[in-house]
Design an enzyme around this catalytic site. Structure first.
Site, PDB file in Angstrom:
ATOM      1  N   GLY A 217      36.438  29.519  34.951  1.00 11.36           N
ATOM      2  CA  GLY A 217      36.754  30.899  34.609  1.00 11.36           C
ATOM      3  C   GLY A 217      38.251  31.121  34.505  1.00 11.36           C
ATOM      4  CB  SER A 218      40.252  34.170  34.958  1.00 13.09           C
ATOM      5  OG  SER A 218      39.603  34.882  33.925  1.00 13.09           O
ATOM      6  CB  THR A 219      40.920  29.564  38.502  1.00 11.82           C
ATOM      7  OG1 THR A 219      39.839  28.755  38.059  1.00 11.82           O
ATOM      8  CG2 THR A 219      40.437  30.582  39.530  1.00 11.82           C
ATOM      9  CE  LYS A 221      41.910  34.500  31.586  1.00 13.98           C
ATOM     10  NZ  LYS A 221      41.510  35.880  31.895  1.00 13.98           N
ATOM     11  CG  ASP A 464      38.747  37.528  36.711  1.00 11.41           C
ATOM     12  OD1 ASP A 464      37.557  37.523  37.092  1.00 11.41           O
ATOM     13  OD2 ASP A 464      39.691  37.098  37.384  1.00 11.41           O
TER      14      ASP A 464
END
Length: 472
Positions: A217-219, A221, A464
């Site tokens: 997921g957004s980790t 990023k 998110d």
């Protein structure tokens, strides 16, 4: 006649040479492989007849052998079994040991090459042979805190000391009781194993380093931001397109930011804002600008796709290749076929915390001889340097903002500056969301980097999550 005898003599000499060579290879060069071969149960039985070394945390045993009133002489026991089962693994009669029990079996059983003179001494003196003990890097306070924090959730926690790579905590839930598998009654042990292996929650899987890997997921990023800053083409103030919806190239599928809103309210968002508010669309746009090759190289530098042993084998995290533009956009915010272990995401945070250098994660601090003298001391080792000191400082500031007034504000701690990033990943269909957090503290003098995954997250939309749906 003499010619025939000469030929036969040469043939016999060659046969002896081949025989001598093969036995030498088996007895000398393949000895360790033969000892660790799971089919070689003789080694396992032998380890029961000797006092197997202990597995220690802060000097206290979390696995130890005590005298037994049966033919096996010693019984393996596991104090605090639930707390440490994902680390110790188990030693079971007639089966292959797992966890540290398996990875360090030669040392624990006293059969490693380095213990040859100890074995010889035991034969000459008549003393009972003993295995070495293994001191782990785990901090019992951090381990307990991680265990308690995860509660009844299905998931895992990993904590690393950024400057050394020492693993301070490793928890995977649900866990299991290795004492049930260590009994000397084969039928009882087999029944316990069958119960565990048929449990749909898969308690024997160490979710911290393996199992069915989750999309980060957004980790992810953080990897994207590292690649952007390190490329020299982007700064935290670089503007990225920020429409309310974004149609994936070549498809009719739309992706949105959280709850379908503009991320920050403008037609563009800076890279810093996109990370702070965990915006999906700007990162999808960023991925298309960076390209698969740049992202893949950064992911690989952090450890994605790399073989790793701590010394238990770690399932490699993965970033896909051969992507079309739609797949590239989705993978840029940690979806599509991105997969990661909590250990991997802790390595990402630890590398950022350690001025860009990722230290090789390690669970073993020392190997101790039976008299408690140090036989082997493990030293810190650099795994990779994916980003520069300057990039590390920049990304750290962005992660601090993420905690102070962004999507990771729940990670704020009084009096301590925390750098962090949340993540929420979809798994398709009606499967629960995967919830993540990774970060480090104190941000200005990092002592610990963590990654947490909860596999059974609830709710229909998360702040998110990388949600996407066909356009009506």
């Amino acid at each position: 006649m003499n010619r025939e005898l000469k030929r036969i003599s040469v043939l016999v000499v060659l046969m002896f040479a081949v025989l001598f060579g093969s036995t030498s290879i088996i007895q000398v060069f393949q000895v360790d492989n033969l000892r660790t071969d799971s089919r070689n149960v003789r080694t396992l039985y032998q380890s029961y007849s000797a006092q197997r070394g202990s597995i220690l945390v802060a000097g206290q045993p979390i696995a130890q052998s005590v005298p037994a009133d049966d033919v096996y002489k010693f019984q393996r026991t596991y104090p605090n079994a639930d707390l440490y089962s994902s680390v110790t693994g188990y030693l079971t009669l007639g089966g292959e040991p797992t966890g540290i029990e398996g990875a360090m079996n030669q040392y624990l059983s006293g059969t490693a090459n380095s213990q040859f003179f100890d074995q010889l001494g035991s034969i000459l003196t008549g003393q009972k042979p003993q295995g070495d003990s293994v001191e782990l890097t785990l901090d019992p306070v951090v381990q307990q805190a991680a265990y308690d924090a995860l509660g009844d959730q299905q998931g895992a926690v990993v904590a690393i000391e950024p400057s050394t790579g020492k693993i301070l905590a490793m928890v995977s839930k649900p866990g299991f009781d290795p004492n049930a598998l260590a009994v000397h009654d084969g039928d009882t042990a087999e029944a316990a194993y069958e119960t565990l292996i048929n449990d749909p929650s898969e308690p024997l899987q160490n979710r911290a380093i393996g199992g069915n890997l989750n999309p980060p997921g957004s980790t992810f990023k953080l990897v994207m931001t590292s690649a952007a800053i390190e490329s020299g083409k982007f700064t935290p103030d670089s503007e990225l397109p920020n429409p309310g919806t974004f149609t994936l190239p070549g498809t009719e599928t739309e992706i949105t930011n959280s709850e379908g809103a503009d991320c920050g309210g403008g037609s563009t968002a800076t890279l810093a804002t996109a990370l702070r508010l965990s915006c999906n669309i700007p990162f999808a746009e960023l991925g298309l600008q960076l390209g698969e090759d740049t992202i893949s190289k950064m992911a690989s530098a952090y450890g994605f796709g790399q073989e790793l042993s701590i010394p238990m084998k770690v399932t490699p995290s993965s970033y896909p290749d051969g992507l079309d533009e739609a797949q590239l956009a989705m993978s840029s915010f940690g979806q599509y076929e991105d997969r990661a272990t909590p250990l991997q995401m802790a390595m990402v945070s630890a590398g950022i915390a350690n001025k860009g250098a990722v230290m090789k994660p390690n669970l073993i601090d020392q190997i101790l001889a039976p008299d408690l003298t140090v036989r082997q001391d493990f030293q810190p080792e650099v795994f990779s340097t994916p980003i520069s000191d300057n990039t590390s400082a920049t990304v750290t500031q962005m992660m601090v903002a993420n905690v102070e007034n962004g999507a990771a504000s729940n990670a704020r701690m009084d009096g301590i500056s925390v750098a962090g990033k949340t993540g929420t990943a979809q798994n398709g269909g009606d499967d629960p969301y995967t919830l993540w957090f990774t970060g480090f503290a104190p941000a200005d003098n990092p002592k610990v980097a963590v990654a947490v995954v909860v596999e059974n997250g609830e709710g229909s939309v998360r702040p998110d999550s990388g949600i996407w749906s066909p356009r009506p």
